[in-house]
Enzyme design. Structure first.
Site, PDB file in Angstrom:
ATOM      1  N   LYS A  40       9.147 -12.246   1.522  1.00  0.00           N
ATOM      2  CA  LYS A  40       9.194 -10.814   1.232  1.00  0.00           C
ATOM      3  C   LYS A  40      10.383 -10.202   1.975  1.00  0.00           C
ATOM      4  O   LYS A  40      10.595 -10.494   3.153  1.00  0.00           O
ATOM      5  CB  LYS A  40       7.878 -10.164   1.685  1.00  0.00           C
ATOM      6  CG  LYS A  40       7.589  -8.863   1.009  1.00  0.00           C
ATOM      7  CD  LYS A  40       6.104  -8.538   1.049  1.00  0.00           C
ATOM      8  CE  LYS A  40       5.866  -7.170   0.456  1.00  0.00           C
ATOM      9  NZ  LYS A  40       4.481  -6.893   0.147  1.00  0.00           N
ATOM     10  N   GLU A  83     -11.148  -2.545  -4.663  1.00  0.00           N
ATOM     11  CA  GLU A  83     -11.746  -1.228  -4.453  1.00  0.00           C
ATOM     12  C   GLU A  83     -13.202  -1.198  -4.884  1.00  0.00           C
ATOM     13  O   GLU A  83     -14.040  -0.566  -4.225  1.00  0.00           O
ATOM     14  CB  GLU A  83     -10.938  -0.162  -5.198  1.00  0.00           C
ATOM     15  CG  GLU A  83      -9.562   0.128  -4.592  1.00  0.00           C
ATOM     16  CD  GLU A  83      -8.489  -0.892  -4.935  1.00  0.00           C
ATOM     17  OE1 GLU A  83      -8.759  -1.800  -5.755  1.00  0.00           O
ATOM     18  OE2 GLU A  83      -7.374  -0.788  -4.403  1.00  0.00           O
ATOM     19  N   ARG A 137     -11.070   2.594  -9.838  1.00  0.00           N
ATOM     20  CA  ARG A 137     -11.685   1.283 -10.037  1.00  0.00           C
ATOM     21  C   ARG A 137     -13.159   1.251  -9.651  1.00  0.00           C
ATOM     22  O   ARG A 137     -13.891   0.383 -10.091  1.00  0.00           O
ATOM     23  CB  ARG A 137     -10.973   0.251  -9.148  1.00  0.00           C
ATOM     24  CG  ARG A 137      -9.582  -0.062  -9.525  1.00  0.00           C
ATOM     25  CD  ARG A 137      -9.563  -1.380 -10.241  1.00  0.00           C
ATOM     26  NE  ARG A 137      -8.318  -1.522 -10.949  1.00  0.00           N
ATOM     27  CZ  ARG A 137      -7.440  -2.470 -10.712  1.00  0.00           C
ATOM     28  NH1 ARG A 137      -7.662  -3.353  -9.766  1.00  0.00           N
ATOM     29  NH2 ARG A 137      -6.350  -2.544 -11.432  1.00  0.00           N
TER      30      ARG A 137
HETATM   31  C1  TPP Z   1      -5.722  -1.510  -7.536  1.00  0.00           C
HETATM   32  C2  TPP Z   1      -4.606  -1.374  -6.530  1.00  0.00           C
HETATM   33  N1  TPP Z   1      -4.901  -1.279  -5.212  1.00  0.00           N
HETATM   34  C3  TPP Z   1      -3.903  -1.152  -4.304  1.00  0.00           C
HETATM   35  C4  TPP Z   1      -2.598  -1.122  -4.699  1.00  0.00           C
HETATM   36  C5  TPP Z   1      -1.488  -0.882  -3.684  1.00  0.00           C
HETATM   37  N2  TPP Z   1      -0.603  -2.063  -3.582  1.00  0.00           N
HETATM   38  C6  TPP Z   1       0.564  -2.120  -4.236  1.00  0.00           C
HETATM   39  S1  TPP Z   1       1.356  -3.549  -3.989  1.00  0.00           S
HETATM   40  C7  TPP Z   1       0.174  -4.099  -2.959  1.00  0.00           C
HETATM   41  C8  TPP Z   1       0.307  -5.449  -2.323  1.00  0.00           C
HETATM   42  C9  TPP Z   1       0.585  -6.488  -3.326  1.00  0.00           C
HETATM   43  O1  TPP Z   1       0.721  -7.717  -2.679  1.00  0.00           O
HETATM   44  P1  TPP Z   1       1.047  -9.002  -3.540  1.00  0.00           P
HETATM   45  O2  TPP Z   1       0.262  -9.001  -4.790  1.00  0.00           O
HETATM   46  O3  TPP Z   1       0.890 -10.191  -2.658  1.00  0.00           O
HETATM   47  O4  TPP Z   1       2.565  -8.793  -3.952  1.00  0.00           O
HETATM   48  P2  TPP Z   1       3.852  -8.689  -2.988  1.00  0.00           P
HETATM   49  O5  TPP Z   1       4.092  -7.228  -2.771  1.00  0.00           O
HETATM   50  O6  TPP Z   1       3.530  -9.399  -1.721  1.00  0.00           O
HETATM   51  O7  TPP Z   1       4.940  -9.309  -3.758  1.00  0.00           O
HETATM   52  C10 TPP Z   1      -0.851  -3.167  -2.829  1.00  0.00           C
HETATM   53  C11 TPP Z   1      -2.051  -3.333  -1.987  1.00  0.00           C
HETATM   54  C12 TPP Z   1      -2.338  -1.213  -6.082  1.00  0.00           C
HETATM   55  N3  TPP Z   1      -1.089  -1.144  -6.563  1.00  0.00           N
HETATM   56  N4  TPP Z   1      -3.346  -1.350  -6.964  1.00  0.00           N
END
Ligand code: TPP
Length: 635
Positions: free
Chosen positions: A282, A369, A397
């Site tokens: 990342k 959620e 959700r």
């Molecule tokens: C339902 C929901 N909950 C929380 C989020 C907030 N959110 C956006 S990206 C993220 C982390 C995603 O991590 P990952 O899937 O590992 O992708 P990376 O950013 O590490 O590439 C979160 C918690 C969201 N977009 N949707």
């Protein structure tokens, strides 16, 4: 010097390049992303981690006929740049500019508009079924992060996909991070795979041997498969994905373009569910984002040289989020029943200090959620007092869980709903405008909104005293003024606060709109000599029947203000009350946001665009309620 990038207008141009040119192109794209996001802000770290992966995908697959589906969609900057949006890239997240997420109105390469996690596998499986029914032949690939893959919906889709055996490629982009470190058993499992590449080497060897000894025929094949099964269980406990019906490949280096392209080219011909485990870093390529990926997950503008954020003028006022975080620590210090819960948003919701001060009473459930809500109900059953800190848009959700698992049981779960209202640059997927409407009708649930961060602290005290479920909604940022008179005892169930008395017009404002009501009253009094009552409603449910009843029978002209959609919102509640009360000759004007998916742009720009400024509101009031002509026209 001319960049390779400047000659790429679409993925077809990309596919004309030699494989050897791609690493240089990756560097150009990386620089473009860093330069732009340093000015516009955005999801930097995830996009930087996916540069090579995105290049390799568009290079290998015949997009847009072959479909790419990006989970969440916050990692798509390279995808945008490669699909004809380089020229507009500097407008990222600005009003009228490019969206920070996939947006189907922006490009045929964006199949869906998205921003919530864990939806991609379901969409892809639906697409795969539809493709097969229509007898089309193209590939469908999903790019999903390790945190999003742990979301319940992704698991539900994996379960069906493995069973249906459809031709589907899942690319697991594993950087071992969500916004903060990915939590949970799946994450531990993936980590075991990463630290145990022996299995994959041995598996390749077994397949190689198999190919070289065809004359041994079926018996040899069966023996080798048995050997493979044995090795699997020995070396990769569980073999989760294979057991779910996917062929697992990896882990492979997600920054080695040649290896990525080779892998995709080889696996493209398989017509079954496969999961390719790609390992990325990342923030890759920008030192500060690699060192502080959480900080640069979603960032405001920053100085490229120093990595310092261009802090938006902070005038000493607390944000709602900060006030929430502080109060939770105070409450938890004196009440051992308090449990803190969040769904992958520790810092965003202000739970950081709570998490470190009370590690035994804090739970980050990951991007789950729905689970967070019912999990909170569970701890309630034993007398604990859970506070679930969640963004308004993501709590959508948990709708059924709020009804069935919390409110039907009348359990005292407190929902602390941050980013309730206009969120700004993240746009339609993230606007928190629906929560009043989706919560207000649920039996037993109390719905509140504080006018400022101090009042939020008092409402949290109230919620702890209260013996049923409570939802408190508050927006991004701070309040303009500090006018709250609330003390911890002054919040009483269903009681509003009269901020100013007046007899010409009653302005009933909910939460963040109290500030705007006060400014609007200033205009109405100065320009038109009106004497307005201003009410800080505090509750969207239950309403202050007495106070609103008095306004309806005595003042007779009522304006409601809310930072949410009008349909089903606070103003609708007031209308319903007035209809039931059989009041005579009352006129009500509801002011809030239309039931639309509001675009991205700064918070104040969106407020201005939808006539939610004090000037626009006073014009609207004069026009629609007082039957006087506005000074300037209100569209
Ligand atoms: C339902 C929901 N909950 C929380 C989020 C907030 N959110 C956006 S990206 C993220 C982390 C995603 O991590 P990952 O899937 O590992 O992708 P990376 O950013 O590490 O590439 C979160 C918690 C969201 N977009 N949707």
């Amino acid at each position: 010097m001319e960049r390779i990038l400047d000659n790429i207008r679409n993925p077809e141009d990309l596919r004309k390049l030699e494989l050897e040119q791609l690493p240089a192109l990756a560097q150009e794209i990386r620089q473009e992303i860093i330069n732009t996001v340093s000015k516009t802000g955005g999801h930097l770290a995830s996009s930087l981690g996916a540069v090579e992966l995105t290049l390799a995908l568009h290079y290998t697959f015949n997009t847009p006929t072959d479909c790419l589906l990006w989970d969440v969609g916050h990692q798509v900057y390279t995808h945008k740049i490669l699909t004809g949006r380089l020229e507009r890239f500097s407008t990222l997240r600005q009003l009228g500019g490019l969206s920070g997420f996939p947006n189907k109105d922006e490009s045929p390469y964006d199949l869906v508009t998205c921003g919530h996690a864990s939806t991609s596998v379901s969409t892809a499986l639906g697409l795969a079924i539809a493709r097969d029914l229509k007898k089309e032949a193209h590939k469908i690939a999903v790019i999903i992060g390790d945190a999003a893959l742990a979301g319940g919906m992704a698991f539900e889709a994996l379960n069906q996909a493995g069973h249906l055996k459809k031709d589907l490629i899942i690319i697991l982009n594993d950087n071992e991070l969500s916004i903060s470190p990915t939590i949970g058993a799946l994450s531990r499992y993936l980590n075991r795979i990463l630290t145990n590449p022996a299995y994959n080497r041995i598996r390749r060897d077994v397949e190689g041997v198999l190919k070289r000894i065809p004359r041994f025929g079926f018996r040899a094949y069966r023996a080798a498969r048995r050997l493979e099964e044995g090795l699997k269980n020995l070396l990769v406990p569980g073999m989760l994905f294979e057991e779910l019906g996917f062929r697992y490949f990896g882990p492979i280096d997600g920054h080695n373009i040649a290896q990525l392209v080779r892998t995709f080219q080889n696996l493209k011909s398989l017509n079954e569910p496969i999961l390719i485990h790609v390992v990325t870093k990342k923030g890759k390529g920008y030192r500060f984002a690699e060192e502080r990926p959480g900080d640069f997950h979603g960032t405001g503008p920053f100085n490229i040289e120093t990595g310092e954020k261009a802090v938006t003028v902070k005038d000493g006022r607390k944000t709602f989020t900060e006030a929430f975080g502080e109060k939770m620590v105070e409450l938890a210090n004196r009440d051992e029943r308090i449990i803190g819960i969040t769904a992958a948003m520790i810092d965003g919701t202000g739970m950081g200090r709570f998490a470190s001060d009370f590690p035994d009473r804090f739970f980050d459930v990951g991007i789950s959620e729905e689970h967070a809500v019912t999990f909170a109900a569970g701890v309630c059953l034993k007398g604990f007092r859970p506070f679930v800190a969640v963004y308004s848009t993501f709590l959508q959700r948990g709708y059924d869980q709020i009804i069935h698992d919390v409110c039907l049981q009348n359990l005292p779960v407190v929902f602390c709903i941050d980013r309730a209202g206009v969120v700004g640059e993240d746009g339609p997927t993230h606007q928190g405008l629906f929560d009043i409407a989706y919560l207000r009708h649920i039996p037993n649930l109390v719905v509140m909104a504080p006018q400022d961060p101090d009042e939020l602290a008092s409402m949290l005290e109230f919620a702890l005293r209260y013996k049923g479920p409570v939802a408190i909604r508050y927006p991004k940022g701070s309040a303009i003024s500090h006018k709250s008179q609330a003390t911890s005892q002054s919040i009483q169930l269903g009681k509003a606060e009269v901020v100013k008395e007046g007899g010409d017009l009653a302005i009933l404002a909910l939460g963040s709109m109290v500030d705007i009501a006060i400014e609007t009253e200033g205009i109405l009094s100065q320009k038109y000599g009106l004497n307005c009552q201003i009410v800080n409603a505090r509750f969207a449910r239950p309403l202050d029947d007495q106070l609103i009843g008095r306004a309806a029978s005595v003042i007779k002209k009522i304006v409601t203000l809310e930072e949410g959609v009008l349909d089903g919102g606070f103003g609708s509640a007031v209308l319903e009350f007035i209809e039931q009360g059989n009041f005579k000759d009352v006129r009500v004007k509801r002011i809030g946001f239309p039931s639309l998916f509001l675009e991205h742009g700064r918070r104040n720009e969106i407020f201005a665009k939808y006539n939610m400024t004090p000037e626009a509101i006073s014009n609207c009031v004069m026009n629609d309620l007082m039957d006087k002509k506005p000074v300037t026209s209100n569209q």
